[in-house]
Motif scaffolding. Structure first.
Motif, PDB file in Angstrom:
ATOM      1  N   PRO A 155      36.701  11.771 -17.506  1.00  0.00           N
ATOM      2  CA  PRO A 155      36.863  10.867 -16.361  1.00  0.00           C
ATOM      3  C   PRO A 155      35.675  10.876 -15.406  1.00  0.00           C
ATOM      4  O   PRO A 155      35.404   9.884 -14.730  1.00  0.00           O
ATOM      5  N   LYS A 156      34.968  12.000 -15.356  1.00  0.00           N
ATOM      6  CA  LYS A 156      33.835  12.136 -14.445  1.00  0.00           C
ATOM      7  C   LYS A 156      32.917  13.205 -15.019  1.00  0.00           C
ATOM      8  O   LYS A 156      33.381  14.132 -15.687  1.00  0.00           O
ATOM      9  N   ILE A 157      31.614  13.088 -14.762  1.00  0.00           N
ATOM     10  CA  ILE A 157      30.692  14.065 -15.331  1.00  0.00           C
ATOM     11  C   ILE A 157      29.462  14.232 -14.442  1.00  0.00           C
ATOM     12  O   ILE A 157      29.094  13.333 -13.671  1.00  0.00           O
ATOM     13  N   CYS A 158      28.847  15.408 -14.541  1.00  0.00           N
ATOM     14  CA  CYS A 158      27.570  15.673 -13.889  1.00  0.00           C
ATOM     15  C   CYS A 158      26.601  16.194 -14.941  1.00  0.00           C
ATOM     16  O   CYS A 158      26.973  17.036 -15.768  1.00  0.00           O
ATOM     17  N   PHE A 159      25.375  15.680 -14.934  1.00  0.00           N
ATOM     18  CA  PHE A 159      24.352  16.155 -15.871  1.00  0.00           C
ATOM     19  C   PHE A 159      22.984  16.053 -15.229  1.00  0.00           C
ATOM     20  O   PHE A 159      22.795  15.406 -14.194  1.00  0.00           O
ATOM     21  N   VAL A 160      22.022  16.717 -15.857  1.00  0.00           N
ATOM     22  CA  VAL A 160      20.646  16.686 -15.400  1.00  0.00           C
ATOM     23  C   VAL A 160      19.770  16.207 -16.553  1.00  0.00           C
ATOM     24  O   VAL A 160      20.026  16.535 -17.716  1.00  0.00           O
ATOM     25  N   GLU A 161      18.752  15.418 -16.241  1.00  0.00           N
ATOM     26  CA  GLU A 161      17.795  14.981 -17.263  1.00  0.00           C
ATOM     27  C   GLU A 161      16.631  15.968 -17.299  1.00  0.00           C
ATOM     28  O   GLU A 161      16.057  16.317 -16.261  1.00  0.00           O
TER      29      GLU A 161
END
Length: 254
Positions: A155-161
């Protein structure tokens, strides 16, 4: 004393504390005796944040100074489905603490209109943590991960490139020597799969180590759902060396 609310990303948790963001990050990273050394990533939440999923009222009553007057440093409210139940509008700054307790604040900014590179490398942080190669830019990637029609979605996510060096446009290019990733040939193979098999995403590592080498962050951090996305840009090396030298020196030593 003021009670502050934080969303930790590694591992996921909702924590309240009497420490302000900088002191909180220093405490998470090195503790009171400066013996532990652990990087920390966390969002500051608005002071009026409340949600029926969390027992924040009861936790706030328990968040009182110690008998010697020292502030309550951490009180865990929840360690399950935290990001999912925190509205995006409650999120303020993102804070990055190095292993020796130096803290950097990243503020929200408008999403870029374009992204460099044909290929991208993403370290998902919360609620899952694989390392993924993709042809999708960050905005497209977040939409893909949170699309309910997708076979596997959140439903929701956090990531880094993260940086790919000269592999970002050509998987057959010389392997960059300055990137601290394990199994670089495997990473190249994953990018080649994207180039030759028509795939848009490829898992590089199913369970990526939680520690992020800050020096290889590319564009920054992203958090959102299928309708909205928040962007926290990572400063350029020049900005870091000029305005955040102590933090950057600590980050590059990790």
């Amino acid at each position: 004393m003021k009670i502050n609310k934080y969303l930790l990303l590694n591992p996921e948790a909702l924590v309240i504390s009497m420490l302000e963001p900088n002191s909180f990050g220093t405490y998470l990273a090195s503790g009171t005796q400066k013996r532990s050394r652990e990087a920390a990533i966390y969002f500051g939440l608005k002071s009026d944040f409340s949600h029926e999923y969390f027992a924040l009222e009861q936790a706030s009553k328990e968040c009182v100074p110690h008998s010697d007057g020292q502030p309550k440093r951490t009180l865990y409210v929840s360690t399950y489905r935290v990001l999912e139940n925190v509205p995006l509008e409650a999120i303020e700054s993102l804070w990055l603490a190095t292993r020796d307790g130096r803290v950097l604040e990243l503020k929200q900014a408008p999403l870029p209109s374009s992204f460099s590179g044909r290929y991208h490398l993403y370290h998902e942080l919360c609620p899952v943590s694989p390392l993924i190669a993709s042809t999708k830019n960050p905005s497209e990637f977040l939409k893909f991960l949170t699309d309910p029609a997708t076979r596997i979605s959140v439903p929701k996510i956090c990531f880094v490139e993260l940086q790919l060096g000269n592999l970002k446009d050509d998987p057959n290019a010389t392997l960059p020597a300055n990137l601290p990733y394990q199994r670089m040939e495997h990473l190249r193979d994953c990018l080649l799969d994207l180039a030759t098999r028509g795939k848009t995403t490829k898992t590089v590592n199913r369970i990526q180590q939680e520690k992020i080498p800050y020096r290889v962050i590319k564009s920054g951090f992203y958090v959102g759902n299928n309708d909205s996305i928040l962007y926290f840009p990572f400063p350029s090396v020049n900005e870091l060396e000029t305005d955040h030298y102590d933090w950057w020196r600590s980050a590059t030593e990790d």
